[in-house]
Design a protein around this motif. Structure first.
Motif, PDB file in Angstrom:
ATOM      1  N   GLU A  96      72.416  74.777  29.002  1.00 47.15           N
ATOM      2  CA  GLU A  96      72.532  73.353  29.220  1.00 47.15           C
ATOM      3  C   GLU A  96      72.131  73.009  30.720  1.00 47.15           C
ATOM      4  OE1 GLU A  96      75.575  72.351  25.602  1.00 47.15           O
ATOM      5  OE2 GLU A  96      76.405  72.237  27.579  1.00 47.15           O
ATOM      6  N   THR A  97      71.836  72.048  30.979  1.00 50.36           N
ATOM      7  CA  THR A  97      71.734  71.330  32.133  1.00 50.36           C
ATOM      8  C   THR A  97      71.183  69.911  32.355  1.00 50.36           C
ATOM      9  OG1 THR A  97      70.274  71.707  34.372  1.00 50.36           O
ATOM     10  CG2 THR A  97      68.968  71.724  32.223  1.00 50.36           C
ATOM     11  N   TRP A  98      71.673  69.213  33.428  1.00 51.14           N
ATOM     12  CA  TRP A  98      71.662  67.971  33.666  1.00 51.14           C
ATOM     13  C   TRP A  98      69.823  67.636  34.323  1.00 51.14           C
ATOM     14  CZ3 TRP A  98      74.253  63.910  31.537  1.00 51.14           C
ATOM     15  CH2 TRP A  98      75.283  64.453  31.115  1.00 51.14           C
TER      16      TRP A  98
ATOM     17  N   LEU B  29      69.869  59.904  33.694  1.00 50.32           N
ATOM     18  CA  LEU B  29      70.527  61.181  33.484  1.00 50.32           C
ATOM     19  C   LEU B  29      70.581  61.571  32.161  1.00 50.32           C
ATOM     20  CD1 LEU B  29      73.382  61.581  36.395  1.00 50.32           C
ATOM     21  CD2 LEU B  29      71.227  62.708  36.115  1.00 50.32           C
ATOM     22  N   MET B  30      70.139  62.858  31.855  1.00 50.90           N
ATOM     23  CA  MET B  30      70.016  63.436  30.661  1.00 50.90           C
ATOM     24  C   MET B  30      70.529  65.020  30.543  1.00 50.90           C
ATOM     25  SD  MET B  30      66.894  63.880  27.834  1.00 50.90           S
ATOM     26  CE  MET B  30      66.663  62.220  27.949  1.00 50.90           C
ATOM     27  N   LYS B  31      71.394  65.141  29.651  1.00 52.22           N
ATOM     28  CA  LYS B  31      71.857  66.723  29.351  1.00 52.22           C
ATOM     29  C   LYS B  31      70.870  67.253  28.392  1.00 52.22           C
ATOM     30  CE  LYS B  31      76.196  69.323  28.568  1.00 52.22           C
ATOM     31  NZ  LYS B  31      77.583  69.402  28.360  1.00 52.22           N
TER      32      LYS B  31
ATOM     33  N   LYS C 141      69.572  70.652  26.326  1.00 55.22           N
ATOM     34  CA  LYS C 141      69.936  72.196  25.768  1.00 55.22           C
ATOM     35  C   LYS C 141      69.033  72.795  25.292  1.00 55.22           C
ATOM     36  CE  LYS C 141      73.426  74.505  22.677  1.00 55.22           C
ATOM     37  NZ  LYS C 141      74.473  74.419  21.844  1.00 55.22           N
TER      38      LYS C 141
ATOM     39  N   ASP D 146      67.601  64.388  35.872  1.00 57.55           N
ATOM     40  CA  ASP D 146      67.308  62.956  36.211  1.00 57.55           C
ATOM     41  C   ASP D 146      65.918  62.376  35.638  1.00 57.55           C
ATOM     42  OD1 ASP D 146      67.309  60.665  37.200  1.00 57.55           O
ATOM     43  OD2 ASP D 146      67.427  60.774  39.318  1.00 57.55           O
TER      44      ASP D 146
END
Length: 289
Positions: free
Chosen positions: A232-234, A221-223, A225, A236
């Motif tokens: 911003e979003t997460w 998982l990576m946030k 921007k 996988d």
């Protein structure tokens, strides 16, 4: 950026760019970017092998023997650096961020232009024209440009290449050589503006990108921007589907960019932030000779 830090960075780029332009680029640049035409220089007596079309009939009649006109290249060019200052240029995962590489490339091109007695000007753009520096000559002007490249803070973060190209087409009346330096991450279609601008001017495109932008590493998982929209979003990154979709998006965007350059007859080169831009620029110069 503090004044002392800025001056130190300006000096570093000046030394590097001046050395490159004097020792490597000067001759290549001169050959790659021609002057506007030929200027009359003098007349001399006709010699075997001279083109009969160059005979100066008035002087020939006056002296009762043939004389020809001698021409020399009208070398002076106007060079414009059209520089992307949008938010996406602040990204970098390797040796330097994209904006720093843009600054070095722009500085090297500027010093190369000055070495050949050309005028140099700048258009900074995001999704609007942020600043216009009219073309001039001289070391003082070059250092001012480099300071602006390093310290300029845009009002906007978005990208709209068409805005910059339309401004170039309208603001610079005589034909110029324009280096469009960007990562070319633009949600809008700029093909028509590019085609129109290249009819009037000689557009050369330099894409600066980061290798991390070309594919996602499977790190879970990576946030993320968006530097331009701040959204911003997460995601996988362990998902093969997600990585493939991203890779397909990147490849599609690159193909569209290459097609835009080819259809507009624009010479271009792509440079990664972990590559030696000197080699890439030399290749660009050589393909134009």
């Amino acid at each position: 950026m503090e004044t002392s830090e800025l001056l130190k960075k300006v000096r570093h780029i000046e030394i590097k760019a001046r050395g490159l332009s004097q020792n490597i680029f000067a001759g290549q640049y001169h050959s790659a970017f021609k002057g506007r035409g030929m200027l009359f220089s003098e007349v001399r007596e006709y010699q075997y092998g001279d083109d009969l079309r160059d005979i100066d009939w008035k002087v020939t009649a006056r002296y009762n023997r043939p004389y020809v006109k001698i021409y020399e290249e009208e070398r002076e060019l106007t060079v414009m650096l059209v520089i992307d200052v949008s938010g996406s240029l602040t990204f970098g995962s390797s040796i330097m961020i994209k904006r720093d590489m843009v600054a070095e490339i722009a500085a090297t091109l500027a010093f190369s232009a000055i070495q050949n007695n050309d005028k140099i000007g700048v258009i900074f753009f995001s999704d609007e024209v942020e600043k216009f520096i009219p073309p001039r000559k001289g070391k003082k002007h070059i250092l001012y440009i480099i300071r602006e490249i390093l310290s300029f803070e845009p009002k906007n973060q978005g990208t709209e290449i068409s805005v910059a190209l339309r401004y170039l087409t309208n603001a610079i009346k005589k034909r110029c050589t324009a280096f469009l330096i960007s990562d070319f991450i633009d949600p809008d279609d700029y093909k028509q503006s590019l085609r129109i601008a290249n009819r009037k001017h000689d557009i050369v495109a330099v894409q600066v990108y980061d290798k991390l932008s070309t594919n996602l590493k499977p790190v879970g998982l990576m946030k993320v921007k968006d530097p331009e929209t701040k959204e911003e979003t997460w995601i996988d990154t362990s998902s093969t589907k997600v990585r493939n979709e991203y890779s397909n998006w990147w490849n599609k965007r690159q193909i569209e960019m290459h097609n835009a350059f080819r259809q507009s007859s624009v010479d271009y080169v792509s440079v990664s932030t972990d590559e030696d831009y000197v080699k890439s620029l030399l290749q660009l110069f050589q393909q134009r000779r």
